[in-house]
Write an enzyme that holds these catalytic residues in place. Structure first.
Site, PDB file in Angstrom:
ATOM      1  N   ASN A 155     -20.653  -0.251  15.685  1.00  0.00           N
ATOM      2  CA  ASN A 155     -21.467  -0.862  16.744  1.00  0.00           C
ATOM      3  C   ASN A 155     -21.151  -2.355  16.891  1.00  0.00           C
ATOM      4  OD1 ASN A 155     -23.870  -0.770  18.644  1.00  0.00           O
ATOM      5  ND2 ASN A 155     -24.526  -2.369  17.224  1.00  0.00           N
ATOM      6  N   THR A 186     -23.872 -15.212  10.878  1.00  0.00           N
ATOM      7  CA  THR A 186     -24.873 -15.415   9.824  1.00  0.00           C
ATOM      8  C   THR A 186     -24.309 -16.243   8.668  1.00  0.00           C
ATOM      9  OG1 THR A 186     -25.954 -14.254   7.989  1.00  0.00           O
ATOM     10  CG2 THR A 186     -24.348 -12.997   9.200  1.00  0.00           C
ATOM     11  N   SER A 220     -22.782  -7.347   1.931  1.00  0.00           N
ATOM     12  CA  SER A 220     -23.169  -6.019   2.446  1.00  0.00           C
ATOM     13  C   SER A 220     -22.181  -5.683   3.553  1.00  0.00           C
ATOM     14  CB  SER A 220     -24.592  -6.050   3.023  1.00  0.00           C
ATOM     15  OG  SER A 220     -24.585  -6.704   4.282  1.00  0.00           O
ATOM     16  N   TYR A 280     -23.030  -4.992   6.539  1.00  0.00           N
ATOM     17  CA  TYR A 280     -23.498  -5.746   7.715  1.00  0.00           C
ATOM     18  C   TYR A 280     -22.828  -7.128   7.738  1.00  0.00           C
ATOM     19  CZ  TYR A 280     -26.382  -9.344   9.840  1.00  0.00           C
ATOM     20  OH  TYR A 280     -26.790 -10.468  10.513  1.00  0.00           O
ATOM     21  N   HIS A 281     -22.926  -7.847   6.606  1.00  0.00           N
ATOM     22  CA  HIS A 281     -22.329  -9.188   6.576  1.00  0.00           C
ATOM     23  C   HIS A 281     -20.818  -9.120   6.794  1.00  0.00           C
ATOM     24  CE1 HIS A 281     -26.205 -10.003   4.433  1.00  0.00           C
ATOM     25  NE2 HIS A 281     -26.173 -10.996   5.297  1.00  0.00           N
ATOM     26  N   LYS A 312     -19.981  -9.001  10.349  1.00  0.00           N
ATOM     27  CA  LYS A 312     -20.086 -10.309  11.007  1.00  0.00           C
ATOM     28  C   LYS A 312     -18.840 -11.168  10.732  1.00  0.00           C
ATOM     29  CE  LYS A 312     -23.748 -11.231  12.690  1.00  0.00           C
ATOM     30  NZ  LYS A 312     -24.349 -10.865  14.004  1.00  0.00           N
TER      31      LYS A 312
HETATM   32  N1  LIG Z   1     -33.145 -12.521  12.715  1.00  0.00           N
HETATM   33  C1  LIG Z   1     -32.484 -13.208  11.786  1.00  0.00           C
HETATM   34  O1  LIG Z   1     -33.083 -13.706  10.807  1.00  0.00           O
HETATM   35  C2  LIG Z   1     -31.008 -13.428  11.937  1.00  0.00           C
HETATM   36  C3  LIG Z   1     -30.358 -14.286  11.021  1.00  0.00           C
HETATM   37  C4  LIG Z   1     -28.986 -14.480  11.149  1.00  0.00           C
HETATM   38  C5  LIG Z   1     -28.275 -13.873  12.173  1.00  0.00           C
HETATM   39  N2  LIG Z   1     -28.931 -13.047  13.040  1.00  0.00           N
HETATM   40  C6  LIG Z   1     -28.138 -12.395  14.099  1.00  0.00           C
HETATM   41  O2  LIG Z   1     -28.795 -12.556  15.343  1.00  0.00           O
HETATM   42  C7  LIG Z   1     -28.616 -11.395  16.158  1.00  0.00           C
HETATM   43  C8  LIG Z   1     -29.964 -10.877  16.631  1.00  0.00           C
HETATM   44  O3  LIG Z   1     -30.806 -10.627  15.503  1.00  0.00           O
HETATM   45  P1  LIG Z   1     -32.282 -10.047  15.665  1.00  0.00           P
HETATM   46  O4  LIG Z   1     -33.004 -10.372  14.423  1.00  0.00           O
HETATM   47  O5  LIG Z   1     -32.836 -10.450  16.967  1.00  0.00           O
HETATM   48  O6  LIG Z   1     -31.974  -8.488  15.651  1.00  0.00           O
HETATM   49  P2  LIG Z   1     -32.712  -7.307  16.414  1.00  0.00           P
HETATM   50  O7  LIG Z   1     -32.277  -6.052  15.761  1.00  0.00           O
HETATM   51  O8  LIG Z   1     -34.163  -7.576  16.480  1.00  0.00           O
HETATM   52  O9  LIG Z   1     -32.112  -7.388  17.873  1.00  0.00           O
HETATM   53  C9  LIG Z   1     -30.855  -6.870  18.224  1.00  0.00           C
HETATM   54  C10 LIG Z   1     -31.018  -6.132  19.535  1.00  0.00           C
HETATM   55  O10 LIG Z   1     -29.726  -5.706  19.973  1.00  0.00           O
HETATM   56  C11 LIG Z   1     -29.822  -4.380  20.449  1.00  0.00           C
HETATM   57  N3  LIG Z   1     -28.494  -3.771  20.292  1.00  0.00           N
HETATM   58  C12 LIG Z   1     -27.822  -3.483  19.144  1.00  0.00           C
HETATM   59  N4  LIG Z   1     -26.649  -2.919  19.421  1.00  0.00           N
HETATM   60  C13 LIG Z   1     -26.551  -2.857  20.772  1.00  0.00           C
HETATM   61  C14 LIG Z   1     -25.564  -2.372  21.658  1.00  0.00           C
HETATM   62  N5  LIG Z   1     -24.440  -1.802  21.213  1.00  0.00           N
HETATM   63  N6  LIG Z   1     -25.793  -2.474  22.996  1.00  0.00           N
HETATM   64  C15 LIG Z   1     -26.940  -3.031  23.477  1.00  0.00           C
HETATM   65  N7  LIG Z   1     -27.912  -3.498  22.678  1.00  0.00           N
HETATM   66  C16 LIG Z   1     -27.717  -3.416  21.332  1.00  0.00           C
HETATM   67  C17 LIG Z   1     -30.903  -3.713  19.604  1.00  0.00           C
HETATM   68  O11 LIG Z   1     -31.490  -2.617  20.263  1.00  0.00           O
HETATM   69  C18 LIG Z   1     -31.885  -4.870  19.391  1.00  0.00           C
HETATM   70  O12 LIG Z   1     -32.890  -4.875  20.380  1.00  0.00           O
HETATM   71  C19 LIG Z   1     -27.828 -10.403  15.309  1.00  0.00           C
HETATM   72  O13 LIG Z   1     -26.471 -10.471  15.661  1.00  0.00           O
HETATM   73  C20 LIG Z   1     -28.016 -10.901  13.897  1.00  0.00           C
HETATM   74  O14 LIG Z   1     -26.902 -10.587  13.087  1.00  0.00           O
HETATM   75  C21 LIG Z   1     -30.280 -12.806  12.936  1.00  0.00           C
END
Ligand SMILES: NC(=O)c1ccc[n+]([C@@H]2O[C@H](COP(=O)([O-])OP(=O)(O)OC[C@H]3O[C@@H](n4cnc5c(N)ncnc54)[C@H](O)[C@@H]3O)[C@@H](O)[C@H]2O)c1
Length: 379
Positions: free
Chosen positions: A116, A142, A177, A179-180, A183
């Site tokens: 994904n 991240t 992980s 996931y990381h 990224k």
């Molecule tokens: N929240 C944190 O603490 C944090 C920290 C560091 C980095 N990030 C990065 O920020 C980004 C957003 O994080 P978040 O916490 O809002 O995550 P989240 O899971 O709440 O939001 C991600 C959204 O993307 C949508 N999504 C995923 N794959 C998709 C696809 N193929 N097509 C369309 N939509 C898709 C999901 O349905 C979800 O609504 C991520 O890339 C994450 O790695 C978040």
């Protein structure tokens, strides 16, 4: 500007969109609701079932252009078409599967995370190269990409001297992980496209984000996503929920794992700063996006102390660490570039923790306490 926000149903995507609702930009929001689907299939639930994006947009009644598209960024034809139709000035890419435990459950979930995240990033950047190379891509990375090296973490790049010669490279990365790791691969992909095809990209190495946005008027119909479980929740949310349920705050291992954290308001501000500082064609800007460092134990202690003020008294309990990670390590990550560009940090304090706890208490009856203790083990 025409701004395309990918992942707009998520915690950060929705908060970013909600913040931009008061601007005059044309906003195009995308999500495939995969987060909701994965949560449901693993029997994990947010604190509050938020309305779908279309409904939330209707509730806000914004005057400017605000459109929502339910589509999957990992489908090339769909993302290509949307970029062709909109020709955005900025793409903010949040659309990934951001859970480390999810990525370590089993083969299917490990691959789904890699597939994904990489397929989406590839589709976006490949479409931009072909259709709209002047667009500014802002991608959420991240701090976890760097891991916990025994040297200072620089902002994205490292100058290396080797046998009397020197060059600048991406700072070495080592995720803990899949996931990381996805990224890290994203960053490599973005750097390849930037230098090869002259794109303008910003990669934001962000620490765990906490807080609620919009944070003044938290009506149910525009509320942000709040997750607190072992797979999709973040550590501060988990501690606050444990406290209001009168459970001990469970710290993994020694609790000496240090990370850089950031308030949601600052996270939004950083992205707006990135928008105003578009890189030149062929330049990849990387910022370390966090404002202060805490160990997990320090965070637990702060939650315990803060909530004592509203008569919640809980203990801290160490449990076996389900992850494979260094528990006692050096950590000194640079994060001065966003500050230089005007970021004024909202530091974590007792008042904020109490505010989040009060919000959670409104929905106390929704809390599923059996989803908090870690079920996914790295080994
Ligand atoms: N929240 C944190 O603490 C944090 C920290 C560091 C980095 N990030 C990065 O920020 C980004 C957003 O994080 P978040 O916490 O809002 O995550 P989240 O899971 O709440 O939001 C991600 C959204 O993307 C949508 N999504 C995923 N794959 C998709 C696809 N193929 N097509 C369309 N939509 C898709 C999901 O349905 C979800 O609504 C991520 O890339 C994450 O790695 C978040």
């Amino acid at each position: 500007m025409k701004i395309l926000i990918l992942g707009a149903d998520g915690y950060l995507g929705w908060s970013m969109a909600a913040n931009l609702f008061s601007s005059s930009h044309d906003l195009f929001l995308v999500d495939n609701y995969s987060k909701r689907k994965h949560m449901k299939s693993l029997k994990r639930y947010p604190l509050l079932e938020t309305p779908l994006v279309k409904k939330r947009i209707q509730n806000i009644k914004r005057k400017g252009v605000t459109k929502f598209y339910q589509l999957d960024c990992s489908k090339y034809v769909d993302i290509h078409k949307i970029i062709k139709n909109i020709m955005p000035d900025v793409v903010i890419h949040f659309a990934e599967l951001p859970s480390a435990p999810f990525s370590m459950i089993n083969t299917t979930n490990s691959w789904e995370t890699l597939r994904n995240n990489l397929q989406s990033t590839f589709n976006i950047i490949h479409s931009l190269k072909d259709l709209s190379p002047k667009t500014h891509l802002i991608k959420l990375g991240t701090m976890g990409e760097y891991g916990t090296p025994n040297i200072d973490i620089e902002e994205g790049w490292l100058n290396i001297k080797h046998k009397k010669r020197s060059d600048r490279f991406l700072y070495p990365r080592q995720g803990s992980s899949l996931y990381h790791t996805s990224k890290i691969m994203d960053t490599d992909l973005i750097w390849f496209y930037t230098r090869m095809y002259g794109l303008s990209c910003t990669d934001l190495m962000q620490g765990p984000v906490y807080g609620l946005y919009p944070n003044k008027k938290l009506d149910d119909d525009v509320a942000p996503l709040f997750t607190y479980d072992d797979i999709f929740g973040t550590v501060l949310n988990r501690f606050i929920i444990q406290a209001i349920m009168n459970q001990p705050l469970t710290v993994y291992g020694t609790g000496n794992q240090i990370r850089g954290y950031i308030n949601i308001l600052d996270s939004i501000e950083c992205i707006k700063i990135a928008m105003k500082n578009k890189p030149k064609r062929g330049e990849l800007k990387i910022y370390n996006q966090f404002t202060e460092q805490f160990s997990v134990l320090e965070l637990a202690e702060l939650v315990r102390k803060s909530l004592k003020k509203i008569n919640i008294n809980v203990n801290i309990k160490k449990v076996k660490n389900p992850r494979v990670e260094k528990e006692n390590h050096y950590y000194n990550a640079k994060h001065s570039n966003l500050k230089k560009l005007g970021l004024k940090a909202n530091k974590l304090n007792e008042k904020m923790i109490i505010q989040i706890a009060n919000y959670c208490m409104k929905y106390k009856s929704n809390i599923k306490i059996n989803t908090i203790m870690p079920k996914v083990k790295w080994k």
